[in-house]
Design an enzyme around this catalytic site. Structure first.
Site, PDB file in Angstrom:
ATOM      1  N   ILE A   1       0.856  -1.199   0.000  1.00 26.60           N
ATOM      2  CA  ILE A   1       0.000   0.000   0.000  1.00 26.60           C
ATOM      3  C   ILE A   1       0.886   1.240   0.000  1.00 26.60           C
ATOM      4  CG2 ILE A   1      -1.793   1.308   1.195  1.00 26.60           C
ATOM      5  CD1 ILE A   1      -2.674  -1.269   2.551  1.00 26.60           C
ATOM      6  N   GLY A   2       1.917   1.203   0.791  1.00 22.56           N
ATOM      7  CA  GLY A   2       2.792   2.372   0.848  1.00 22.56           C
ATOM      8  C   GLY A   2       3.917   2.145   1.827  1.00 22.56           C
TER       9      GLY A   2
ATOM     10  N   GLY B   1       6.112   3.996   4.817  1.00 27.18           N
ATOM     11  CA  GLY B   1       6.102   5.137   5.722  1.00 27.18           C
ATOM     12  C   GLY B   1       7.444   5.280   6.384  1.00 27.18           C
TER      13      GLY B   1
ATOM     14  N   PHE C   1       8.554   3.913   9.056  1.00 29.23           N
ATOM     15  CA  PHE C   1       9.156   2.811   9.798  1.00 29.23           C
ATOM     16  C   PHE C   1       9.272   1.527   9.006  1.00 29.23           C
ATOM     17  CE2 PHE C   1       4.669   3.340  10.857  1.00 29.23           C
ATOM     18  CZ  PHE C   1       4.154   2.183  10.330  1.00 29.23           C
ATOM     19  N   GLY C   2       8.705   1.502   7.840  1.00 30.24           N
ATOM     20  CA  GLY C   2       8.724   0.253   7.103  1.00 30.24           C
ATOM     21  C   GLY C   2       7.661   0.306   6.040  1.00 30.24           C
TER      22      GLY C   2
ATOM     23  N   ASP D   1       1.980  10.606  17.195  1.00 26.49           N
ATOM     24  CA  ASP D   1       2.093  10.855  15.754  1.00 26.49           C
ATOM     25  C   ASP D   1       0.711  11.106  15.157  1.00 26.49           C
ATOM     26  OD1 ASP D   1       3.495  11.226  13.396  1.00 26.49           O
ATOM     27  OD2 ASP D   1       3.672   9.093  12.937  1.00 26.49           O
TER      28      ASP D   1
ATOM     29  N   LYS E   1      -1.792  12.828  13.069  1.00 23.02           N
ATOM     30  CA  LYS E   1      -1.720  13.656  11.860  1.00 23.02           C
ATOM     31  C   LYS E   1      -2.815  13.193  10.916  1.00 23.02           C
ATOM     32  CE  LYS E   1       1.668  10.594   9.660  1.00 23.02           C
ATOM     33  NZ  LYS E   1       2.882  10.490   8.858  1.00 23.02           N
TER      34      LYS E   1
ATOM     35  N   ASP F   1      -1.931   4.063  13.879  1.00 25.04           N
ATOM     36  CA  ASP F   1      -0.520   4.312  14.221  1.00 25.04           C
ATOM     37  C   ASP F   1      -0.256   4.932  15.584  1.00 25.04           C
ATOM     38  OD1 ASP F   1       0.245   3.161  11.902  1.00 25.04           O
ATOM     39  OD2 ASP F   1       0.714   5.015  10.844  1.00 25.04           O
TER      40      ASP F   1
HETATM   41  P1  ADP Z   1       1.983   7.529   6.774  1.00 18.21           P
HETATM   42  O1  ADP Z   1       1.075   7.384   7.952  1.00 18.21           O
HETATM   43  O2  ADP Z   1       3.024   8.582   7.001  1.00 18.21           O
HETATM   44  O3  ADP Z   1       1.219   7.741   5.494  1.00 18.21           O
HETATM   45  P2  ADP Z   1       2.407   4.677   7.022  1.00 18.21           P
HETATM   46  O4  ADP Z   1       3.640   3.860   6.952  1.00 18.21           O
HETATM   47  O5  ADP Z   1       1.649   4.681   8.303  1.00 18.21           O
HETATM   48  O6  ADP Z   1       2.813   6.169   6.608  1.00 18.21           O
HETATM   49  O7  ADP Z   1       1.433   4.207   5.883  1.00 18.21           O
HETATM   50  C1  ADP Z   1       1.883   3.862   4.605  1.00 18.21           C
HETATM   51  C2  ADP Z   1       0.667   3.753   3.694  1.00 18.21           C
HETATM   52  O8  ADP Z   1      -0.195   2.719   4.149  1.00 18.21           O
HETATM   53  C3  ADP Z   1      -0.180   5.018   3.640  1.00 18.21           C
HETATM   54  O9  ADP Z   1      -0.660   5.185   2.331  1.00 18.21           O
HETATM   55  C4  ADP Z   1      -1.320   4.718   4.578  1.00 18.21           C
HETATM   56  O10 ADP Z   1      -2.484   5.441   4.232  1.00 18.21           O
HETATM   57  C5  ADP Z   1      -1.502   3.223   4.388  1.00 18.21           C
HETATM   58  N1  ADP Z   1      -2.042   2.581   5.593  1.00 18.21           N
HETATM   59  C6  ADP Z   1      -1.487   2.572   6.819  1.00 18.21           C
HETATM   60  N2  ADP Z   1      -2.241   1.877   7.690  1.00 18.21           N
HETATM   61  C7  ADP Z   1      -3.315   1.427   6.999  1.00 18.21           C
HETATM   62  C8  ADP Z   1      -4.483   0.662   7.340  1.00 18.21           C
HETATM   63  N3  ADP Z   1      -4.693   0.190   8.571  1.00 18.21           N
HETATM   64  N4  ADP Z   1      -5.388   0.412   6.355  1.00 18.21           N
HETATM   65  C9  ADP Z   1      -5.189   0.885   5.099  1.00 18.21           C
HETATM   66  N5  ADP Z   1      -4.122   1.588   4.725  1.00 18.21           N
HETATM   67  C10 ADP Z   1      -3.187   1.872   5.643  1.00 18.21           C
HETATM   68 MG    MG Z   2       0.488   5.983   9.200  1.00 11.17          MG
END
Ligand code: ADP
Ligand code: MG
Length: 346
Positions: free
Chosen positions: A64-65, A67, A69-70, A178, A180, A195
């Protein structure tokens, strides 16, 4: 050498130690490891394995993405889940212990507005947290979507749900650290906060890898940081969570920034470089939503953004204040140039 988390410490740090150790009974030998059909095995498994997901059981699908930490993957584990995989060095006891602490915090959370924690993989090299998959849009994207019309009663409703989820966390003595708009999802009008409490894991990784003395500031992080946290940011390669004075009040400050985003549709100090934000916030300057008509909405902002942490309201108080807002008089303003103002007491 790889260590399992149980060797570092039990994941159930809040379980009575008596319960954790093998209890002795006259007809079972305490020296012998418990077997599957032994009552001790069941006791152990109910305590230790409740939140422990074997890595092999997870079906990891699309990324998905990534961030701080990983990486976050979509996956399957009894349905759709989000899997956060941490890049933790395999021999760092501090990071492992920190991960364990985060997980033990997660376990205690049961609230409508908090992402559902399903379990964790605790066996190195696979450290991951499994939560429910948020299917909606983040608040970050929502406030920036021009097709999305956020009227004031919707804004107040969203803010109230955030304050309720946060109030619950604080009542359980958990700091988010955190908060946001990217960590807030909206699913059919329902707020889901993600998070919480993961900051120590993420920062340990981030700063643990740094070799020079420069400070890495993730983009978009500073506007959420309270002045007492900002002024304690130092260029250091050895950062730990405990170096930064996070508190319930610093979470409230971050909520103030989310409230600002809801009202204005963007982050404060949008285009400014990090040094400039640090300098201004340290001096007591805040960005004011001068184009927000409502005095009440501005008041909430200035309360949350107070320089002195103990002057900021609690979330329980904020939900009451939000509840009393006269909603129809409030209008959300289009993004127009904003001015700086001094925070209320400085
Ligand atoms: P950030 O919060 O800075 O966007 P993260 O590592 O928390 O970085 O998230 C990475 C990606 O995964 C983001 O696009 C975030 O929206 C998505 N994501 C994180 N947690 C979830 C979740 N529980 N369900 C769906 N998408 C998620
Ligand atoms: Mg996040």
């Amino acid at each position: 050498t790889l260590k399992t988390l149980q060797q570092v410490d039990s994941i159930d740090s809040d379980v009575d130690p008596m319960e954790r150790s093998w209890p002795t009974r006259q007809n079972s030998d305490p020296q012998e490891p418990p077997r599957r059909n032994d009552w001790r095995w069941h006791q152990r498994s109910s305590v230790l394995s409740e939140w422990d997901i074997p890595y092999e059981e997870l079906e990891i699908q699309d990324l998905i993405g990534a961030g701080r930490f990983g990486r976050v993957f979509k996956g399957k584990w009894h349905g759709d889940v989000a899997i956060k995989v941490f890049n933790i060095e395999t021999d760092n006891d501090l990071q492992l212990a920190s991960f364990k602490t985060e997980v033990s915090m997660f376990r205690k959370t049961r609230h409508e507005n908090l992402v559902l924690f399903m379990g964790a993989c605790m066996k190195l090299p696979h450290l991951a947290i499994v939560t429910s998959l948020c299917k909606g849009k983040t608040l970050y994207d929502t406030v920036r979507d021009r097709r999305e019309t956020l009227n004031m009663s919707r804004i107040v409703n969203i803010a109230t749900q955030i304050a309720q989820g946060m109030g619950y966390l604080h009542a359980r003595e958990i700091l988010h650290k955190d908060l946001k708009s990217k960590n807030i999802f909206l699913e059919n009008g329902k707020v889901v906060i993600t998070d919480f409490g993961l900051f120590s894991v993420t920062k340990l990784i981030q700063y643990g890898e740094r070799k020079d003395d420069t400070l890495a500031i993730p983009p978009g992080w500073l506007p959420y940081l309270a002045p007492e946290v900002i002024t304690s940011l130092r260029a250091t390669s050895q950062y730990t969570d405990s170096d930064l004075p996070f508190s319930q009040a610093s979470d409230v400050y971050a909520f103030g920034t989310v409230w600002y985003e809801l009202l204005v549709g963007d982050l404060p100090f949008k285009t400014q470089p990090a040094e400039s934000i640090i300098w201004q916030v340290g001096k007591g300057l805040r960005q004011s939503p001068s184009n927000v008509q409502s005095r009440d909405a501005k008041d909430i902002l200035m309360q949350c953004w107070k320089t002195q942490p103990d002057k900021r309201p609690q979330f329980s108080h904020l939900t009451q204040t939000l509840d009393r807002l006269p909603r129809k008089r409030l209008t959300r303003s289009p993004s127009t140039p904003l001015h700086l103002s001094r925070s209320a007491e400085s």
